[in-house]
Design an enzyme around this catalytic site. Structure first.
Site, PDB file in Angstrom:
ATOM      1  N   THR A   4     -20.803 -19.659 -15.700  1.00  0.00           N
ATOM      2  CA  THR A   4     -20.149 -20.599 -14.765  1.00  0.00           C
ATOM      3  C   THR A   4     -20.329 -20.308 -13.255  1.00  0.00           C
ATOM      4  O   THR A   4     -20.591 -21.413 -12.759  1.00  0.00           O
ATOM      5  CB  THR A   4     -18.416 -20.170 -14.808  1.00  0.00           C
ATOM      6  OG1 THR A   4     -18.215 -18.985 -14.906  1.00  0.00           O
ATOM      7  CG2 THR A   4     -17.941 -20.893 -16.108  1.00  0.00           C
ATOM      8  N   PRO A   5     -20.559 -19.147 -12.759  1.00  0.00           N
ATOM      9  CA  PRO A   5     -20.810 -19.237 -11.243  1.00  0.00           C
ATOM     10  C   PRO A   5     -22.238 -19.698 -11.090  1.00  0.00           C
ATOM     11  O   PRO A   5     -22.539 -20.147 -10.127  1.00  0.00           O
ATOM     12  CB  PRO A   5     -20.896 -17.779 -10.876  1.00  0.00           C
ATOM     13  CG  PRO A   5     -20.842 -16.884 -12.233  1.00  0.00           C
ATOM     14  CD  PRO A   5     -20.390 -17.955 -13.206  1.00  0.00           C
ATOM     15  N   GLU A  52      -8.604  -6.816   4.419  1.00  0.00           N
ATOM     16  CA  GLU A  52      -7.926  -7.964   3.697  1.00  0.00           C
ATOM     17  C   GLU A  52      -7.075  -8.946   4.965  1.00  0.00           C
ATOM     18  O   GLU A  52      -7.052 -10.019   4.735  1.00  0.00           O
ATOM     19  CB  GLU A  52      -6.781  -7.316   2.788  1.00  0.00           C
ATOM     20  CG  GLU A  52      -7.466  -6.939   1.539  1.00  0.00           C
ATOM     21  CD  GLU A  52      -6.891  -5.648   0.661  1.00  0.00           C
ATOM     22  OE1 GLU A  52      -5.659  -5.820   0.852  1.00  0.00           O
ATOM     23  OE2 GLU A  52      -7.575  -5.167  -0.207  1.00  0.00           O
ATOM     24  N   ARG A 111      -4.976 -14.859 -13.411  1.00  0.00           N
ATOM     25  CA  ARG A 111      -6.412 -14.648 -13.929  1.00  0.00           C
ATOM     26  C   ARG A 111      -7.398 -15.134 -12.812  1.00  0.00           C
ATOM     27  O   ARG A 111      -7.107 -16.350 -12.045  1.00  0.00           O
ATOM     28  CB  ARG A 111      -6.605 -15.465 -15.033  1.00  0.00           C
ATOM     29  CG  ARG A 111      -5.963 -14.597 -16.323  1.00  0.00           C
ATOM     30  CD  ARG A 111      -6.470 -13.444 -16.858  1.00  0.00           C
ATOM     31  NE  ARG A 111      -5.939 -12.877 -17.819  1.00  0.00           N
ATOM     32  CZ  ARG A 111      -4.566 -12.443 -17.744  1.00  0.00           C
ATOM     33  NH1 ARG A 111      -3.942 -12.098 -16.851  1.00  0.00           N
ATOM     34  NH2 ARG A 111      -4.370 -11.837 -19.141  1.00  0.00           N
ATOM     35  N   TYR A 121       0.804  -1.262  -0.023  1.00  0.00           N
ATOM     36  CA  TYR A 121       0.102  -0.135   0.063  1.00  0.00           C
ATOM     37  C   TYR A 121       0.825   1.271  -0.026  1.00  0.00           C
ATOM     38  O   TYR A 121       0.499   2.160  -0.840  1.00  0.00           O
ATOM     39  CB  TYR A 121      -1.034   0.080   1.065  1.00  0.00           C
ATOM     40  CG  TYR A 121      -2.207  -0.988   0.778  1.00  0.00           C
ATOM     41  CD1 TYR A 121      -3.431  -0.527   0.186  1.00  0.00           C
ATOM     42  CD2 TYR A 121      -2.272  -2.140   1.082  1.00  0.00           C
ATOM     43  CE1 TYR A 121      -4.255  -1.156  -0.159  1.00  0.00           C
ATOM     44  CE2 TYR A 121      -3.247  -2.935   0.610  1.00  0.00           C
ATOM     45  CZ  TYR A 121      -4.359  -2.389   0.004  1.00  0.00           C
ATOM     46  OH  TYR A 121      -5.607  -3.139  -0.357  1.00  0.00           O
ATOM     47  N   PHE A 124     -17.120  -9.245 -15.008  1.00  0.00           N
ATOM     48  CA  PHE A 124     -15.918 -10.021 -15.337  1.00  0.00           C
ATOM     49  C   PHE A 124     -14.899  -8.931 -15.565  1.00  0.00           C
ATOM     50  O   PHE A 124     -15.297  -7.880 -16.075  1.00  0.00           O
ATOM     51  CB  PHE A 124     -15.822 -10.704 -16.473  1.00  0.00           C
ATOM     52  CG  PHE A 124     -16.530 -12.271 -16.400  1.00  0.00           C
ATOM     53  CD1 PHE A 124     -16.329 -12.802 -15.345  1.00  0.00           C
ATOM     54  CD2 PHE A 124     -17.103 -12.776 -17.580  1.00  0.00           C
ATOM     55  CE1 PHE A 124     -17.204 -14.066 -15.040  1.00  0.00           C
ATOM     56  CE2 PHE A 124     -17.522 -14.036 -17.291  1.00  0.00           C
ATOM     57  CZ  PHE A 124     -17.582 -14.790 -16.265  1.00  0.00           C
ATOM     58  N   VAL A 130     -20.085 -17.167 -21.311  1.00  0.00           N
ATOM     59  CA  VAL A 130     -19.244 -18.101 -20.360  1.00  0.00           C
ATOM     60  C   VAL A 130     -19.673 -17.560 -18.876  1.00  0.00           C
ATOM     61  O   VAL A 130     -19.328 -18.184 -17.766  1.00  0.00           O
ATOM     62  CB  VAL A 130     -17.891 -17.959 -20.381  1.00  0.00           C
ATOM     63  CG1 VAL A 130     -17.221 -16.451 -20.315  1.00  0.00           C
ATOM     64  CG2 VAL A 130     -16.944 -18.868 -19.832  1.00  0.00           C
TER      65      VAL A 130
HETATM   66  C1  HEM Z   1      -7.928  -4.493  -8.593  1.00  0.00           C
HETATM   67  C2  HEM Z   1      -8.524  -0.576  -6.004  1.00  0.00           C
HETATM   68  C3  HEM Z   1      -4.311  -1.072  -3.905  1.00  0.00           C
HETATM   69  C4  HEM Z   1      -3.312  -4.607  -7.078  1.00  0.00           C
HETATM   70  C5  HEM Z   1      -8.278  -3.348  -8.057  1.00  0.00           C
HETATM   71  C6  HEM Z   1      -9.800  -3.016  -8.400  1.00  0.00           C
HETATM   72  C7  HEM Z   1      -9.871  -1.783  -7.985  1.00  0.00           C
HETATM   73  C8  HEM Z   1      -8.818  -1.684  -6.962  1.00  0.00           C
HETATM   74  C9  HEM Z   1     -11.170  -1.012  -7.910  1.00  0.00           C
HETATM   75  C10 HEM Z   1     -10.565  -3.759  -9.603  1.00  0.00           C
HETATM   76  C11 HEM Z   1     -11.348  -4.731  -8.804  1.00  0.00           C
HETATM   77  C12 HEM Z   1     -12.210  -5.542  -9.510  1.00  0.00           C
HETATM   78  O1  HEM Z   1     -11.567  -6.326 -10.448  1.00  0.00           O
HETATM   79  O2  HEM Z   1     -13.555  -5.765  -9.391  1.00  0.00           O
HETATM   80  C13 HEM Z   1      -7.472  -0.262  -5.339  1.00  0.00           C
HETATM   81  C14 HEM Z   1      -7.595   0.917  -4.096  1.00  0.00           C
HETATM   82  C15 HEM Z   1      -6.329   0.761  -3.774  1.00  0.00           C
HETATM   83  C16 HEM Z   1      -5.667  -0.566  -4.046  1.00  0.00           C
HETATM   84  C17 HEM Z   1      -8.637   1.741  -4.181  1.00  0.00           C
HETATM   85  C18 HEM Z   1      -5.611   1.457  -2.567  1.00  0.00           C
HETATM   86  C19 HEM Z   1      -6.526   2.026  -1.586  1.00  0.00           C
HETATM   87  C20 HEM Z   1      -3.665  -2.069  -4.480  1.00  0.00           C
HETATM   88  C21 HEM Z   1      -2.500  -2.501  -4.038  1.00  0.00           C
HETATM   89  C22 HEM Z   1      -2.011  -3.587  -5.079  1.00  0.00           C
HETATM   90  C23 HEM Z   1      -3.212  -3.756  -5.806  1.00  0.00           C
HETATM   91  C24 HEM Z   1      -1.654  -1.833  -2.999  1.00  0.00           C
HETATM   92  C25 HEM Z   1      -0.791  -4.099  -5.060  1.00  0.00           C
HETATM   93  C26 HEM Z   1       0.292  -3.653  -5.211  1.00  0.00           C
HETATM   94  C27 HEM Z   1      -4.315  -4.755  -7.686  1.00  0.00           C
HETATM   95  C28 HEM Z   1      -4.482  -5.998  -8.393  1.00  0.00           C
HETATM   96  C29 HEM Z   1      -5.773  -5.961  -9.004  1.00  0.00           C
HETATM   97  C30 HEM Z   1      -6.573  -5.132  -8.219  1.00  0.00           C
HETATM   98  C31 HEM Z   1      -3.309  -6.894  -8.945  1.00  0.00           C
HETATM   99  C32 HEM Z   1      -6.455  -6.816  -9.903  1.00  0.00           C
HETATM  100  C33 HEM Z   1      -6.758  -6.396 -11.422  1.00  0.00           C
HETATM  101  C34 HEM Z   1      -5.669  -6.452 -12.423  1.00  0.00           C
HETATM  102  O3  HEM Z   1      -4.658  -7.027 -12.032  1.00  0.00           O
HETATM  103  O4  HEM Z   1      -5.750  -5.823 -13.448  1.00  0.00           O
HETATM  104  N1  HEM Z   1      -8.068  -2.719  -7.150  1.00  0.00           N
HETATM  105  N2  HEM Z   1      -6.383  -1.172  -5.253  1.00  0.00           N
HETATM  106  N3  HEM Z   1      -4.112  -2.783  -5.485  1.00  0.00           N
HETATM  107  N4  HEM Z   1      -5.684  -4.310  -7.490  1.00  0.00           N
HETATM  108 FE1  HEM Z   1      -6.069  -2.517  -6.128  1.00  0.00          FE
END
Ligand code: HEM
Length: 405
Positions: free
Chosen positions: A278-279, A137, A206, A95, A396, A275
């Site tokens: 699935t759920p 978390e 994924r 974070y 999705f 698809v």
């Molecule tokens: C996905 C917000 C911090 C890594 C997401 C999504 C949102 C979000 C809205 C999309 C959720 C969905 O798929 O429905 C935030 C906010 C953060 C934050 C507001 C800070 C307050 C972080 C941090 C990390 C991170 C610190 C790690 C370094 C990811 C990853 C995804 C994700 C890997 C999956 C989507 C992808 O890979 O494209 N986050 N996030 N996020 N977030 Fe965060």
């Protein structure tokens, strides 16, 4: 606690930041991955390329900022994102890295307009928002550990069966490689799959919904072969289809997600497009396992017969449910489909049809599929007077803003 001054600055500047949001997050991600390339092992590269993740994170930070003095309003959305984070292994120590680079990006894009007061206020607000995610978390990691007997990150699973479900969808049956038990989960939940693809520098992650009911001794995911498989579209799904075989191992994280079947007794309608089925298969199989007396209506929309997955499974489950009915809509039935006649309606699931089959306004609705499909279904149900609380759906990919969820 944030001071009133900080709250005022953040609330009054949130719309400005939202307006420049995509610019800011594009700079942010560029910086983030330059400084911390290891994070490319967590993020979805395809979403990055398409700019979807940029939009998702930015919109959430600004929406959260608008509600900074009453974050509880956005808690349901935070929970859904936190589940995604937990399933991908996002940790508290990530974070500050995100915060630092986001603030630097705000400074870079806004230039002189970003005064010290503004940057300081946003730094504090980000801290509060980040803490809300970290706290939720933490609970989720503990919950996953409890649910799985100690496993909260990724674990090796072996492919024990591979089954073609349609011209585009193939199921993979997975069991823990160490011989341990498959944990229980709720029908509708998903897992993250992590793959090392030959020749690629970073890992690929994924999310795939578990498509069978809990309690079967395996995880089943049913993967649609997306697009042409050329970067960044469909690279993972094509790899799974073409290169992952029985006996191979892939890494999997513990089940997550809130789009789950309620345990009540009111009628339940499962509406799936492509698809997105699935759920709903997991939910249907769960109802069938329990020989549920609930009125269960399963409505599947597909392009044509060839692309329709789980036809036999749906029939079999329907036969075992005392109050089950199912409908298959084909958008473009082929001549073979017409000969077979194994579908109920041509075209899309429309308002008039839904009106004839929905008898109880307190029924529960579960919708999953492409975004236009879901929007159409939600609109139809709202027109029929179904309360928002009874309509559940899952996007999705990153949901694009908090209002959509
Ligand atoms: C996905 C917000 C911090 C890594 C997401 C999504 C949102 C979000 C809205 C999309 C959720 C969905 O798929 O429905 C935030 C906010 C953060 C934050 C507001 C800070 C307050 C972080 C941090 C990390 C991170 C610190 C790690 C370094 C990811 C990853 C995804 C994700 C890997 C999956 C989507 C992808 O890979 O494209 N986050 N996030 N996020 N977030 Fe965060």
């Amino acid at each position: 606690m944030l001071s009133q001054k900080t709250i005022d600055i953040v609330k009054s500047t949130a719309p400005i930041l939202a307006e420049r949001g995509v610019e800011i997050t594009s700079v942010f991600y560029k910086r983030l991955f330059e400084k911390h390339p290891e994070l490319l092992n967590i993020f979805n590269h395809a979403n990055q390329k398409k700019g979807r993740q940029q939009a998702a994170l930015a919109n959430t930070v600004y929406a959260a900022a608008e509600h900074i003095d009453r974050l509880e309003v956005i808690l349901p959305a935070v929970k859904q994102i936190a589940y995604k984070h937990r399933s991908l292994g996002v940790k508290p120590e990530h974070y500050p890295i995100v915060g630092e680079n986001l603030l630097a990006a705000i400074k870079e894009v806004l230039g002189h307009a970003a005064t010290d007061d503004i940057i300081q206020a946003w730094g504090e607000a980000y801290g509060v928002i980040a803490q809300a995610f970290i706290d939720i978390e933490k609970e989720m990691y503990l919950e996953a550990k409890e649910q799985t007997g100690g496993w909260a990150g990724f674990k090796a699973f072996k492919v024990v069966k591979k089954e073609i479900e349609s011209s585009v969808i193939t199921s993979f049956y997975l069991k823990p490689a160490d011989g341990s038990n498959v944990p229980d989960y709720l029908p509708g939940q998903y897992i993250s799959v992590r793959l090392q693809i030959e020749g690629e520098a970073y890992l690929f992650n994924r999310q795939y919904t578990l498509s069978d009911s809990p309690g079967k001794g395996y995880f089943r995911i049913s993967v649609k072969r997306e697009a042409d498989g050329h970067f960044p579209h469909g690279q993972v799904s094509n790899y799974l289809h073409d290169h992952v075989e029985i006996g191979d191992e892939i890494e999997v994280s513990a089940p997550a997600g809130e789009f789950v079947l309620d345990q009540g007794t009111s009628p339940v309608y499962l509406l799936g497009g492509g698809v997105g089925i699935t759920p709903l298969m997991s939910m249907l199989n769960d109802l069938a396992n329990k020989k549920s007396a609930r009125q269960t209506v399963f409505i599947q929309a597909s392009k044509n017969g060839e692309m329709t997955a789980f036809r036999n499974e749906v029939k079999e489950k329907m036969d075992s449910l005392p109050n089950g009915e199912s409908y298959l809509f084909l958008e473009n039935p082929t001549s073979i489909d017409r000969q077979d006649g194994g579908f109920d309606h041509q075209g899309f699931i429309g308002l008039a049809f839904l009106e004839t089959i929905i008898k109880d306004p307190n029924a529960k609705f579960y919708i999953c599929g492409p975004v236009p499909f879901m929007k159409a279904m939600i609109e139809n149900l709202e027109q029929l007077g179904i309360k928002e609380a009874n309509i559940h759906y899952e996007f999705f990919g990153p949901s694009l803003n908090l209002k959509e969820k």
